[in-house]
Design an enzyme around this catalytic site. Structure first.
Site, PDB file in Angstrom:
ATOM      1  N   SER A  52      -7.796  -1.953  -3.058  1.00  0.00           N
ATOM      2  CA  SER A  52      -6.403  -2.211  -2.707  1.00  0.00           C
ATOM      3  C   SER A  52      -5.973  -1.529  -1.415  1.00  0.00           C
ATOM      4  O   SER A  52      -6.357  -0.394  -1.135  1.00  0.00           O
ATOM      5  CB  SER A  52      -5.495  -1.720  -3.835  1.00  0.00           C
ATOM      6  OG  SER A  52      -4.126  -1.860  -3.473  1.00  0.00           O
ATOM      7  N   GLN A  97      -8.463  -5.979  -0.569  1.00  0.00           N
ATOM      8  CA  GLN A  97      -7.210  -6.623  -0.950  1.00  0.00           C
ATOM      9  C   GLN A  97      -6.158  -6.211   0.063  1.00  0.00           C
ATOM     10  O   GLN A  97      -5.922  -5.032   0.281  1.00  0.00           O
ATOM     11  CB  GLN A  97      -6.820  -6.203  -2.366  1.00  0.00           C
ATOM     12  CG  GLN A  97      -5.484  -6.722  -2.841  1.00  0.00           C
ATOM     13  CD  GLN A  97      -4.343  -5.822  -2.429  1.00  0.00           C
ATOM     14  OE1 GLN A  97      -4.466  -4.620  -2.361  1.00  0.00           O
ATOM     15  NE2 GLN A  97      -3.210  -6.423  -2.125  1.00  0.00           N
ATOM     16  N   LEU A  98      -5.551  -7.193   0.700  1.00  0.00           N
ATOM     17  CA  LEU A  98      -4.679  -6.965   1.842  1.00  0.00           C
ATOM     18  C   LEU A  98      -3.282  -7.512   1.600  1.00  0.00           C
ATOM     19  O   LEU A  98      -3.120  -8.646   1.146  1.00  0.00           O
ATOM     20  CB  LEU A  98      -5.300  -7.667   3.067  1.00  0.00           C
ATOM     21  CG  LEU A  98      -4.537  -7.623   4.375  1.00  0.00           C
ATOM     22  CD1 LEU A  98      -4.550  -6.205   4.951  1.00  0.00           C
ATOM     23  CD2 LEU A  98      -5.176  -8.599   5.369  1.00  0.00           C
ATOM     24  N   TYR A  99      -2.289  -6.704   1.934  1.00  0.00           N
ATOM     25  CA  TYR A  99      -0.914  -7.178   2.004  1.00  0.00           C
ATOM     26  C   TYR A  99      -0.612  -7.492   3.458  1.00  0.00           C
ATOM     27  O   TYR A  99      -1.111  -6.814   4.359  1.00  0.00           O
ATOM     28  CB  TYR A  99       0.075  -6.126   1.496  1.00  0.00           C
ATOM     29  CG  TYR A  99      -0.080  -5.798   0.041  1.00  0.00           C
ATOM     30  CD1 TYR A  99       0.251  -6.736  -0.936  1.00  0.00           C
ATOM     31  CD2 TYR A  99      -0.570  -4.570  -0.373  1.00  0.00           C
ATOM     32  CE1 TYR A  99       0.103  -6.443  -2.281  1.00  0.00           C
ATOM     33  CE2 TYR A  99      -0.713  -4.267  -1.714  1.00  0.00           C
ATOM     34  CZ  TYR A  99      -0.378  -5.206  -2.665  1.00  0.00           C
ATOM     35  OH  TYR A  99      -0.524  -4.921  -3.989  1.00  0.00           O
ATOM     36  N   THR A 118      -2.980 -10.882  -0.810  1.00  0.00           N
ATOM     37  CA  THR A 118      -2.105 -11.007  -1.969  1.00  0.00           C
ATOM     38  C   THR A 118      -0.799 -11.649  -1.530  1.00  0.00           C
ATOM     39  O   THR A 118      -0.048 -11.074  -0.744  1.00  0.00           O
ATOM     40  CB  THR A 118      -1.860  -9.632  -2.611  1.00  0.00           C
ATOM     41  OG1 THR A 118      -3.129  -9.112  -3.008  1.00  0.00           O
ATOM     42  CG2 THR A 118      -0.963  -9.734  -3.817  1.00  0.00           C
ATOM     43  N   ARG A 124      11.292  -5.327 -12.188  1.00  0.00           N
ATOM     44  CA  ARG A 124      10.540  -4.775 -13.319  1.00  0.00           C
ATOM     45  C   ARG A 124      11.400  -3.693 -13.955  1.00  0.00           C
ATOM     46  O   ARG A 124      11.455  -2.559 -13.484  1.00  0.00           O
ATOM     47  CB  ARG A 124       9.202  -4.232 -12.846  1.00  0.00           C
ATOM     48  CG  ARG A 124       8.312  -5.313 -12.247  1.00  0.00           C
ATOM     49  CD  ARG A 124       7.024  -4.737 -11.716  1.00  0.00           C
ATOM     50  NE  ARG A 124       6.198  -5.783 -11.145  1.00  0.00           N
ATOM     51  CZ  ARG A 124       5.019  -5.571 -10.598  1.00  0.00           C
ATOM     52  NH1 ARG A 124       4.515  -4.349 -10.557  1.00  0.00           N
ATOM     53  NH2 ARG A 124       4.328  -6.576 -10.101  1.00  0.00           N
ATOM     54  N   LYS A 146      -4.818 -14.482  -3.155  1.00  0.00           N
ATOM     55  CA  LYS A 146      -4.603 -14.055  -4.538  1.00  0.00           C
ATOM     56  C   LYS A 146      -3.122 -14.229  -4.850  1.00  0.00           C
ATOM     57  O   LYS A 146      -2.272 -13.763  -4.099  1.00  0.00           O
ATOM     58  CB  LYS A 146      -5.001 -12.594  -4.701  1.00  0.00           C
ATOM     59  CG  LYS A 146      -4.700 -12.017  -6.067  1.00  0.00           C
ATOM     60  CD  LYS A 146      -5.063 -10.534  -6.073  1.00  0.00           C
ATOM     61  CE  LYS A 146      -4.633  -9.854  -7.336  1.00  0.00           C
ATOM     62  NZ  LYS A 146      -3.182  -9.702  -7.443  1.00  0.00           N
ATOM     63  N   SER A 152      -3.343 -15.499 -10.044  1.00  0.00           N
ATOM     64  CA  SER A 152      -2.778 -14.234 -10.473  1.00  0.00           C
ATOM     65  C   SER A 152      -1.272 -14.305 -10.390  1.00  0.00           C
ATOM     66  O   SER A 152      -0.715 -14.942  -9.523  1.00  0.00           O
ATOM     67  CB  SER A 152      -3.267 -13.103  -9.552  1.00  0.00           C
ATOM     68  OG  SER A 152      -2.507 -11.943  -9.718  1.00  0.00           O
ATOM     69  N   HIS A 174       0.242 -11.216 -10.507  1.00  0.00           N
ATOM     70  CA  HIS A 174       0.397  -9.800 -10.201  1.00  0.00           C
ATOM     71  C   HIS A 174       0.910  -8.997 -11.396  1.00  0.00           C
ATOM     72  O   HIS A 174       1.720  -8.082 -11.250  1.00  0.00           O
ATOM     73  CB  HIS A 174       1.306  -9.604  -8.987  1.00  0.00           C
ATOM     74  CG  HIS A 174       0.826  -8.477  -8.126  1.00  0.00           C
ATOM     75  ND1 HIS A 174       0.085  -8.675  -6.997  1.00  0.00           N
ATOM     76  CD2 HIS A 174       0.944  -7.132  -8.254  1.00  0.00           C
ATOM     77  CE1 HIS A 174      -0.219  -7.514  -6.461  1.00  0.00           C
ATOM     78  NE2 HIS A 174       0.299  -6.572  -7.204  1.00  0.00           N
TER      79      HIS A 174
END
Length: 166
Positions: free
Chosen positions: A15, A36-38, A64, A73, A140, A162, A164
């Site tokens: 990540s 995994q890249l934002y 992502t 959340r 993703k 996904s 997330h």
């Protein structure tokens, strides 16, 4: 984790927000790694991460696309979700490394995403990423057939379904 994944013949996807740098993970790894890249609002930040992943030997980028606009959340807000002071985002230095600290009454993850990540993420960003690297680009966060078809039309190397964790 990287050594364990390699020992089982599995790949590991590291990540952007890991608390160990992508270089340190690569140095310890005994198997293949994906990064995994934002996509950050500041494209220079994103490009820097891509270059570091390339130099460290990562084999693919996993972009992502379901994170820039974090859902509310309630548990994270109620608990003031954040990282303890001794845990930082190891792929960054200074202020950006500390931005997931505990924040009573809010989620530091949601705050971080709102301020740092590109909330207007479009297929143009995927095209841009593909243009700056020779690494395969996977997306993703795809949830619909229509988005999967668009991903293919934009030349992605793979799709990861996904939501997330939401």
């Amino acid at each position: 984790m990287a050594r364990g994944a390699g020992a089982t013949g599995s790949l590991m996807c590291v990540s952007t927000m890991a608390n160990t740098s992508l270089e340190d993970v690569a140095q310890a790894a005994t198997g293949p790694l994906w990064f995994q890249l934002y996509v950050y609002r500041d494209r220079a930040v994103t490009e820097s991460l891509v270059r570091r992943a390339e130099r460290a030997g990562y084999r693919a980028l996993v972009v992502t696309v379901d994170m820039p606009n974090v859902g509310r959340r309630e548990v994270d807000v109620r608990n003031g979700f954040g990282l303890p002071p001794n845990v930082t985002l190891a792929n960054f230095e200074g202020e950006r490394a500390q931005q997931l600290g505990e924040q009573p009454g809010t989620s530091s993850l949601a705050t971080y995403a709102a301020h740092q990540l590109d909330g207007s993420l479009t297929w143009v960003a995927i095209d841009w990423l593909s243009s700056i690297t020779s690494l395969p680009v996977l997306v993703k966060g795809i949830l619909t057939g229509e988005d999967a078809a668009l991903a293919v039309a934009h030349g992605v190397a793979g799709i990861i379904v996904s939501n997330h964790g939401g």
